[in-house]
Structure formats: C-alpha cells, structure tokens
Design a protein around this motif. Structure first.
Motif, PDB file in Angstrom:
ATOM      1  N   CYS A 205      -6.042 -15.379  42.519  1.00 41.03           N
ATOM      2  CA  CYS A 205      -5.306 -14.221  41.999  1.00 41.03           C
ATOM      3  C   CYS A 205      -6.175 -12.981  42.049  1.00 41.03           C
ATOM      4  O   CYS A 205      -7.304 -12.989  41.552  1.00 41.03           O
ATOM      5  CB  CYS A 205      -4.870 -14.454  40.553  1.00 41.03           C
ATOM      6  SG  CYS A 205      -3.402 -15.472  40.408  1.00 41.03           S
TER       7      CYS A 205
ATOM      8  N   GLN B 282       7.706  -8.942  46.632  1.00 37.87           N
ATOM      9  CA  GLN B 282       8.249  -8.821  45.285  1.00 37.87           C
ATOM     10  C   GLN B 282       9.774  -8.887  45.259  1.00 37.87           C
ATOM     11  O   GLN B 282      10.378  -9.539  44.444  1.00 37.87           O
ATOM     12  CB  GLN B 282       7.789  -7.463  44.768  1.00 37.87           C
ATOM     13  CG  GLN B 282       7.869  -7.300  43.299  1.00 37.87           C
ATOM     14  CD  GLN B 282       7.294  -5.936  42.911  1.00 37.87           C
ATOM     15  OE1 GLN B 282       8.044  -5.032  42.608  1.00 37.87           O
ATOM     16  NE2 GLN B 282       5.993  -5.806  42.935  1.00 37.87           N
TER      17      GLN B 282
ATOM     18  N   GLU C  33       2.842  -9.520  43.708  1.00 31.70           N
ATOM     19  CA  GLU C  33       3.544  -9.455  42.419  1.00 31.70           C
ATOM     20  C   GLU C  33       4.825 -10.295  42.440  1.00 31.70           C
ATOM     21  O   GLU C  33       5.911  -9.785  42.136  1.00 31.70           O
ATOM     22  CB  GLU C  33       3.903  -7.994  42.081  1.00 31.70           C
ATOM     23  CG  GLU C  33       2.707  -7.068  41.978  1.00 31.70           C
ATOM     24  CD  GLU C  33       2.146  -6.961  40.562  1.00 31.70           C
ATOM     25  OE1 GLU C  33       2.629  -7.675  39.663  1.00 31.70           O
ATOM     26  OE2 GLU C  33       1.196  -6.187  40.375  1.00 31.70           O
TER      27      GLU C  33
ATOM     28  N   SER D 299       7.136 -10.331  39.125  1.00 34.94           N
ATOM     29  CA  SER D 299       7.376  -9.146  38.299  1.00 34.94           C
ATOM     30  C   SER D 299       8.855  -8.790  38.166  1.00 34.94           C
ATOM     31  O   SER D 299       9.227  -8.070  37.254  1.00 34.94           O
ATOM     32  CB  SER D 299       6.575  -7.960  38.823  1.00 34.94           C
ATOM     33  OG  SER D 299       7.012  -7.651  40.106  1.00 34.94           O
TER      34      SER D 299
ATOM     35  N   ARG E 160       6.104 -19.509  37.132  1.00 33.76           N
ATOM     36  CA  ARG E 160       4.655 -19.568  37.267  1.00 33.76           C
ATOM     37  C   ARG E 160       4.241 -21.028  37.489  1.00 33.76           C
ATOM     38  O   ARG E 160       3.503 -21.340  38.414  1.00 33.76           O
ATOM     39  CB  ARG E 160       4.086 -19.052  35.938  1.00 33.76           C
ATOM     40  CG  ARG E 160       2.678 -18.681  35.928  1.00 33.76           C
ATOM     41  CD  ARG E 160       2.405 -17.848  34.711  1.00 33.76           C
ATOM     42  NE  ARG E 160       2.195 -18.675  33.527  1.00 33.76           N
ATOM     43  CZ  ARG E 160       2.032 -18.192  32.302  1.00 33.76           C
ATOM     44  NH1 ARG E 160       2.084 -16.889  32.089  1.00 33.76           N
ATOM     45  NH2 ARG E 160       1.827 -18.995  31.297  1.00 33.76           N
TER      46      ARG E 160
ATOM     47  N   THR F  33      -1.536  -9.628  41.072  1.00 36.24           N
ATOM     48  CA  THR F  33      -0.876  -9.409  39.783  1.00 36.24           C
ATOM     49  C   THR F  33      -1.677  -8.430  38.934  1.00 36.24           C
ATOM     50  O   THR F  33      -2.880  -8.278  39.128  1.00 36.24           O
ATOM     51  CB  THR F  33      -0.679 -10.741  39.013  1.00 36.24           C
ATOM     52  OG1 THR F  33      -0.065 -10.458  37.751  1.00 36.24           O
ATOM     53  CG2 THR F  33      -1.998 -11.462  38.757  1.00 36.24           C
TER      54      THR F  33
ATOM     55  N   THR G 277      -1.135  -8.820  35.607  1.00 37.35           N
ATOM     56  CA  THR G 277      -0.952  -9.492  34.328  1.00 37.35           C
ATOM     57  C   THR G 277      -2.045 -10.548  34.121  1.00 37.35           C
ATOM     58  O   THR G 277      -2.114 -11.528  34.863  1.00 37.35           O
ATOM     59  CB  THR G 277       0.440 -10.164  34.281  1.00 37.35           C
ATOM     60  OG1 THR G 277       1.392  -9.197  34.697  1.00 37.35           O
ATOM     61  CG2 THR G 277       0.777 -10.662  32.901  1.00 37.35           C
TER      62      THR G 277
ATOM     63  N   GLU H  38      -1.035 -14.262  33.560  1.00 32.34           N
ATOM     64  CA  GLU H  38      -0.497 -14.866  34.781  1.00 32.34           C
ATOM     65  C   GLU H  38      -1.657 -15.357  35.660  1.00 32.34           C
ATOM     66  O   GLU H  38      -1.647 -16.492  36.144  1.00 32.34           O
ATOM     67  CB  GLU H  38       0.317 -13.814  35.521  1.00 32.34           C
ATOM     68  CG  GLU H  38       1.137 -14.344  36.660  1.00 32.34           C
ATOM     69  CD  GLU H  38       2.088 -13.249  37.151  1.00 32.34           C
ATOM     70  OE1 GLU H  38       2.878 -12.741  36.332  1.00 32.34           O
ATOM     71  OE2 GLU H  38       2.014 -12.904  38.335  1.00 32.34           O
TER      72      GLU H  38
END
Ligand code: ADP
Length: 368
Positions: A38, A87, A164, A167, A178, A196, A198, A201
């Motif tokens: 990630c 996305q 992403e 999202s 996830r 990402t 986040t 995540e």
C-alpha cells in the motif's frame, strides 16, 4: 510470454511533469513478488504518479523501474504485464458481467470460445458466476468492484495496480471489500500495489506499507513495524494512535536518561543501542495511546520502570471497546490515552479531573 516474476524495484526515480517541480523525487523501493503493497500518504504526495509509472502510463524523468529484474521503462502496459483497476471501475454499462470480464481478451484477439472459457473460470474464482448475465447497473458496489478486479486480472498480469479502489464505497462495504481484496490477492498470488490515503486501510491490507510525504518515501516496511516503530514525527502523526512529545535531553547517566519539554517537566527515555544521545539535544519521542495508563493525581505512585506526565482531562469519548481520554499537560498540546472500556468504568474519570498518564519507559519510541 516468459515474464512471470512480479517483484518490483524502483531505483532512483524522479518525475517532473513540467520540467520544474518534481511530483516524486529520490524514490528507491523494492517490493517482493506476490506482496500486497500500500502506498499511503495525503493527497498530492505522489502516490498515483508512482502507480502510473509502474503501470506504464507515465515514464519517469530519471531512474529505472524493474519488474522481475528487467527494466520496463518505455514498455507499454501490455508488454510489462501490468494491469490497473481504477477508482470508478470504468465498467461498460451495456455489456454483461461476462462480456465485461472477457473484453480485454477480445482486444488481444482470442477466439470467442477461449474468451468465455477464461471469463467463466475467472468468475468462478471471484464468485460472480451467478451474476454472469447481469449488467453493471444491476450489481451492488461490492459486486461491481469484483467485476473490475476480474476484468483486470483476466489478462494474467504479474502486477495489479489499484488506485483508491475502495473510496467510492460506503464505510460498511469498504471494510467488507477490504477483506475480499486481500483474499483475492492471495488467490491470484500476484503483486498488488494499492494507493490509499486511509491509514487503517493500509494497515489492514498490506504486507508492506509505504508512507509518503511531498514526493518522497518517509518509511517503508511491514504494517506492524510502521505502526509500532514509526521512524519520525511525520510517520507517527500520520499513522495515528501516538502521542508525539518534543523536548531536550537534560540528563544522561549510565543506563538512564531524561528529557524536558514544554508539555511536561521531565520524562525518562530509553537508551537504545545504536543511538547516542547528547545533553541538550532536541528530541521527538512517540508513546502509543494504548500504552498509556491513567491514574488519579495524588492517589497512586508511578511504578518502577515507568515514566509519566501530569495533566487535566479535557475530553472523554466513548469508542466502544475503549475510551479515548484527552488531556492537556503543561502546554497547549493534547495528550491522549486509550483506556480499555471495562477498566475506564471501574473508576470513571470526567472533564476537569487531575490525572497522571503513566507508561513503561521502554515503550517510548525515539524518533529521528
Ligand atoms: P497523489 O496520488 O498522492 O494524490 P499525485 O501523484 O496525483 O499525488 O500528484 C503528485 C503531484 O504531481 C501533485 O503536485 C500534482 O499536482 C502533480 N501532478 C500529478 N499529475 C500531474 C499531471 N498529469 N500534470 C502535471 N502535474 C501533475
């Protein structure tokens, strides 16, 4: 095609879109074959730029990108055997699930029979068989994501790039998908690079988390290492769950040292091997919020091997399995403790209570 390995090396990568500013600079990174990686960082830090360069949609201004040991700069995505999942999923609205998935094979000139054979096997793998003849609009967000993933995976890439991917989903579905993304990555056994912003995540999904800031990598490593041993203030604050304290070393003697700061009078700090401290040296340290215990001021003494700061409770937030207690120490900065839910209600504390926050000295992380 003979290319099978999906390990990636970015060597001395820099990218400028306009010949002046650099979107990323000095990027060196090795991602093992079959890893879930990630790229994590705030908007504009260069995550998508890296993704697009690995995919083959952009070329670096400087540096090499090796996939399976071979420099792929200048090669088209098809030749690199990379695939990208966007996305928006970019599904064709007028094509069925099966045709959406088989589409990339049509572009590659496979016969209809072969296309459907492969598409059916892929649908089986991602549990879409029963939806084969539906149109995208007749699917849930999670199912659409599975179609998008299947469509990218059917070309048998050695690297799948995801920008992403979660999202667009609501909170509940995001957490479910996830888990599913991780499962699909393991089933496919190929390298994933997932962008990402986040933190949770990234931590939940990745074998390897790469924390970025302003076009540079701040820290790369296993999720647990990033969370438990952040290297510097930026990573500690960005990953969260930490208190970062600043001060100066004011005492060193044998196996003990202390630092003083504006937020606290003095805390003990660990002397770690390989790190020399000097008197007066400015220092940042991190203390995990869940390593902190709160005691009422004046009622108990700080146990041996621990250190503490005093303060007043500013706020209390119930979070279910723990209670977030915010306190102000001497300065303006906030210090936060995560108190296990049951423990908190054994002796409920409220705003205005005077407390000491206590933690074991060896839990303090010295930051760069
Ligand atoms: P992130 O994915 O982390 O949000 P990006 O890689 O999209 O970051 O962007 C990094 C920097 O590069 C930003 O300053 C952005 O404005 C700039 N940038 C991205 N794409 C382009 C482009 N096609 N042309 C010019 N500048 C770009």
């Amino acid at each position: 095609m003979t290319r099978t390995r999906g390990d990636i090396e970015l060597a001395g990568i820099a990218k400028s879109y306009d010949g002046q500013a650099y979107a990323v600079d000095g990027i060196n990174l090795k991602i093992p074959d079959g890893a879930y990686c990630c790229l994590l960082g705030p908007s504009g830090c260069g995550k998508s730029t890296i993704l697009r360069m690995v995919a083959g949609h952009e070329d670096p201004t400087v540096g090499e990108i090796l996939i399976g040991g071979e420099n792929v700069v200048g090669l088209a995505p098809l030749e690199r055997r990379t695939a990208m999942m966007f996305q928006s999923y970019a599904l064709f609205p007028h094509l069925s699930v099966r045709d959406n998935i088989a589409f990339a094979l049509r572009v590659r000139g496979l016969s209809k029979t072969d296309r459907y054979l492969k598409a059916d096997a892929m649908m089986e793998k991602v549990r879409l068989t029963e939806f084969a003849s539906r149109l995208p609009a007749q699917l849930s967000g999670g199912q659409q994501q599975r179609v998008a993933l299947a469509r990218a995976a059917i070309t048998e890439p050695r690297v799948l790039l995801l920008d992403e991917p979660l999202s667009a989903l609501d909170e509940h579905l995001r957490i479910r998908m996830r888990t599913e993304l991780r499962r699909m990555q393991q089933d496919l056994g190929i390298t994933f690079i997932h962008v990402t912003h986040t933190q949770l995540e990234a931590i939940a999904l990745a074998d390897m988390v790469v924390v970025m800031d302003k076009g540079q990598i701040r820290q790369a490593g296993p999720a647990r290492e990033i969370y438990a041993a952040p290297k510097d203030r930026y990573v500690a604050e960005f990953i969260g769950g930490q208190n970062v304290l600043s001060g100066r070393v004011n005492y060193i003697n044998g196996s003990t040292a202390t630092m003083a700061g504006s937020m606290f009078s003095e805390i003990a700090i660990p002397l770690s091997p390989g790190r020399t401290l000097e008197m007066g040296q400015p220092l940042d340290v991190a203390v995990r919020r869940d390593d902190v215990e709160l005691m009422r001021l004046g009622h108990s003494s700080v146990p041996a091997g621990s250190t503490s700061v005093e303060g007043t409770i500013l706020g209390v937030e119930y979070q279910g399995n723990f209670v977030k207690v915010m306190m102000a120490a001497a300065g303006e900065e906030e210090f936060v403790a995560y108190v296990p839910e049951r423990r908190f209600f054994e002796d409920t504390m409220t705003v205005g209570d005077r407390v000491i926050a206590v933690w074991q000295i060896d839990r303090t992380q010295l930051l760069a």
